[in-house]
Scaffold this motif. Structure first.
Motif, PDB file in Angstrom:
ATOM      1  N   LEU A  89       0.900  -1.157   0.051  1.00 47.52           N
ATOM      2  CA  LEU A  89      -0.139   0.050   0.116  1.00 47.52           C
ATOM      3  C   LEU A  89       0.882   1.233  -0.034  1.00 47.52           C
ATOM      4  N   THR A  90       1.873   1.379   0.788  1.00 47.61           N
ATOM      5  CA  THR A  90       2.822   2.391   0.758  1.00 47.61           C
ATOM      6  C   THR A  90       3.398   2.554  -0.372  1.00 47.61           C
ATOM      7  N   GLN A  91       3.856   1.676  -1.329  1.00 45.17           N
ATOM      8  CA  GLN A  91       4.507   1.715  -2.642  1.00 45.17           C
ATOM      9  C   GLN A  91       3.316   2.320  -3.413  1.00 45.17           C
ATOM     10  N   ARG A  92       2.103   1.319  -3.470  1.00 54.59           N
ATOM     11  CA  ARG A  92       0.981   2.085  -4.405  1.00 54.59           C
ATOM     12  C   ARG A  92       0.985   3.654  -4.116  1.00 54.59           C
ATOM     13  N   GLN A  93       1.048   4.131  -3.116  1.00 56.30           N
ATOM     14  CA  GLN A  93       0.715   5.331  -2.789  1.00 56.30           C
ATOM     15  C   GLN A  93       1.766   6.351  -3.189  1.00 56.30           C
ATOM     16  N   ASP A  94       3.320   5.877  -3.364  1.00 54.01           N
ATOM     17  CA  ASP A  94       4.349   6.305  -4.002  1.00 54.01           C
ATOM     18  C   ASP A  94       4.269   6.441  -5.197  1.00 54.01           C
ATOM     19  N   TYR A  95       3.837   5.342  -5.898  1.00 55.12           N
ATOM     20  CA  TYR A  95       3.684   5.216  -7.451  1.00 55.12           C
ATOM     21  C   TYR A  95       2.613   6.132  -8.046  1.00 55.12           C
ATOM     22  N   SER A  96       1.506   6.275  -7.418  1.00 56.78           N
ATOM     23  CA  SER A  96       0.458   7.328  -7.812  1.00 56.78           C
ATOM     24  C   SER A  96       0.577   8.428  -7.739  1.00 56.78           C
ATOM     25  N   SER A  97       1.222   8.818  -6.551  1.00 51.85           N
ATOM     26  CA  SER A  97       1.739  10.147  -6.527  1.00 51.85           C
ATOM     27  C   SER A  97       2.864  10.577  -7.515  1.00 51.85           C
ATOM     28  N   TYR A  98       3.710   9.834  -7.908  1.00 54.47           N
ATOM     29  CA  TYR A  98       4.548  10.156  -9.017  1.00 54.47           C
ATOM     30  C   TYR A  98       3.745  10.068 -10.217  1.00 54.47           C
ATOM     31  N   ILE A  99       2.778   9.402 -10.509  1.00 51.17           N
ATOM     32  CA  ILE A  99       2.126   9.321 -11.786  1.00 51.17           C
ATOM     33  C   ILE A  99       1.344  10.578 -11.789  1.00 51.17           C
ATOM     34  N   ALA A 100       0.769  10.932 -10.662  1.00 48.58           N
ATOM     35  CA  ALA A 100      -0.142  12.128 -10.677  1.00 48.58           C
ATOM     36  C   ALA A 100       0.534  13.286 -10.831  1.00 48.58           C
ATOM     37  N   ARG A 101       1.924  13.622 -10.384  1.00 46.26           N
ATOM     38  CA  ARG A 101       2.856  14.422 -10.555  1.00 46.26           C
ATOM     39  C   ARG A 101       3.480  14.741 -12.054  1.00 46.26           C
ATOM     40  N   ASN A 102       3.185  13.821 -12.652  1.00 45.86           N
ATOM     41  CA  ASN A 102       3.756  13.656 -14.209  1.00 45.86           C
ATOM     42  C   ASN A 102       2.454  13.591 -15.227  1.00 45.86           C
ATOM     43  N   GLY A 103       1.522  14.081 -14.997  1.00 43.63           N
ATOM     44  CA  GLY A 103       0.240  14.269 -15.630  1.00 43.63           C
ATOM     45  C   GLY A 103      -0.449  13.051 -15.880  1.00 43.63           C
ATOM     46  N   GLY A 104      -0.554  12.046 -14.906  1.00 42.30           N
ATOM     47  CA  GLY A 104      -1.301  11.148 -15.097  1.00 42.30           C
ATOM     48  C   GLY A 104      -0.672   9.875 -16.026  1.00 42.30           C
ATOM     49  N   ASN A 105       0.615  10.139 -16.482  1.00 41.37           N
ATOM     50  CA  ASN A 105       1.283   9.358 -17.499  1.00 41.37           C
ATOM     51  C   ASN A 105       1.958   7.953 -16.849  1.00 41.37           C
ATOM     52  N   VAL A 106       1.546   6.919 -17.147  1.00 35.56           N
ATOM     53  CA  VAL A 106       2.090   5.708 -16.649  1.00 35.56           C
ATOM     54  C   VAL A 106       3.519   5.594 -17.248  1.00 35.56           C
ATOM     55  N   GLY A 107       3.753   5.985 -18.387  1.00 35.07           N
ATOM     56  CA  GLY A 107       5.008   6.009 -19.122  1.00 35.07           C
ATOM     57  C   GLY A 107       6.052   6.832 -18.267  1.00 35.07           C
ATOM     58  N   ALA A 108       5.605   7.693 -17.171  1.00 31.90           N
ATOM     59  CA  ALA A 108       6.754   8.351 -16.735  1.00 31.90           C
ATOM     60  C   ALA A 108       7.211   7.379 -15.533  1.00 31.90           C
ATOM     61  N   LEU A 109       6.210   6.635 -15.017  1.00 33.42           N
ATOM     62  CA  LEU A 109       6.668   5.895 -13.849  1.00 33.42           C
ATOM     63  C   LEU A 109       7.507   4.729 -14.555  1.00 33.42           C
TER      64      LEU A 109
END
Length: 207
Positions: A171-191
């Motif tokens: 869950l902690t990792q999902r929050q980290d990944y989701s925040s990162y993607i959101a900061r990059n315009g919702g782009n999964v490619g950024a992750l």
């Protein structure tokens, strides 16, 4: 961007070896969980305690992790709602990268364990999964409690999460990944690109 604790993940794996009081589930369920825990734990402890070089330990632990940890399920969980946003190509690439990052996080810590002991408590239901209580005893450090979440969704028992210090690692990792993607315009490619960079700059622990 950090990945969840490889140290806690493998310490919890070692704790599975000591399962002795599986009393909170029906007898058959507890028996099945006991067999899984003993098989996984015995093999892992044998590798960790062996006198072989660290590089060989990593080679031997890799298939053990792939067999007993549901890496695909953990990866999908960590991507959260963005799993459905990703294209099939992105999903495939992400899962491949996730495997590498998770395995690196675990195997980097193989040389760190000396004088560690464990006690195992109850096995209880956790939704559709089972939760195994464990207490880690470390030299000159306070005991640490954790819960291992084991799922049978794939048809066989596999580890899908570790809960330590009140926090679920996936869950902690999902929050980290989701925040990162959101900061990059919702782009999964950024992750995906970030995971590629993480792997490219990976420096194995030389213990």
């Amino acid at each position: 961007m950090k990945f969840f604790s490889g140290r806690r993940f493998i310490l919890g794996s070692l704790a599975l070896l000591c399962a002795a009081n599986l009393t909170a589930l029906p007898a058959r369920a507890a028996h099945n969980t006991r067999q899984f825990i003993e098989n996984f734990g015995n093999k892992l402890v044998a590798i960790v305690n062996s006198p072989i070089p660290l590089s060989e330990k990593k080679e031997q632990v890799l298939p053990l992790i792939q067999q007993n940890v549901d890496i695909d399920a953990i990866g999908r969980y960590c991507l959260g709602r963005y799993w459905k946003v990703a294209t099939p190509e992105q999903q495939k690439e992400y899962i491949g990268l996730f495997h590498q990052v998770l395995v690196n996080a675990i195997t980097d810590k193989l040389g760190d364990y000396r004088g560690v002991s464990f006690t195992i408590g109850n096995v209880t239901k956790a939704g559709d999964d089972e939760s195994v209580d464990a207490t880690l005893v470390r030299p000159q450090q306070p005991p640490a409690t954790m819960q291992w979440i084991i799922s049978n969704a794939s048809g066989t028992d596999k580890v899908v999460d570790v809960v330590g210090e009140g926090a679920s690692l996936r869950l902690t990792q999902r929050q980290d990944y989701s925040s990162y993607i959101a900061r990059n315009g919702g782009n999964v490619g950024a992750l995906i690109n970030a995971l590629k960079r993480q792997i490219a700059h990976h420096t194995p622990d030389a213990h």
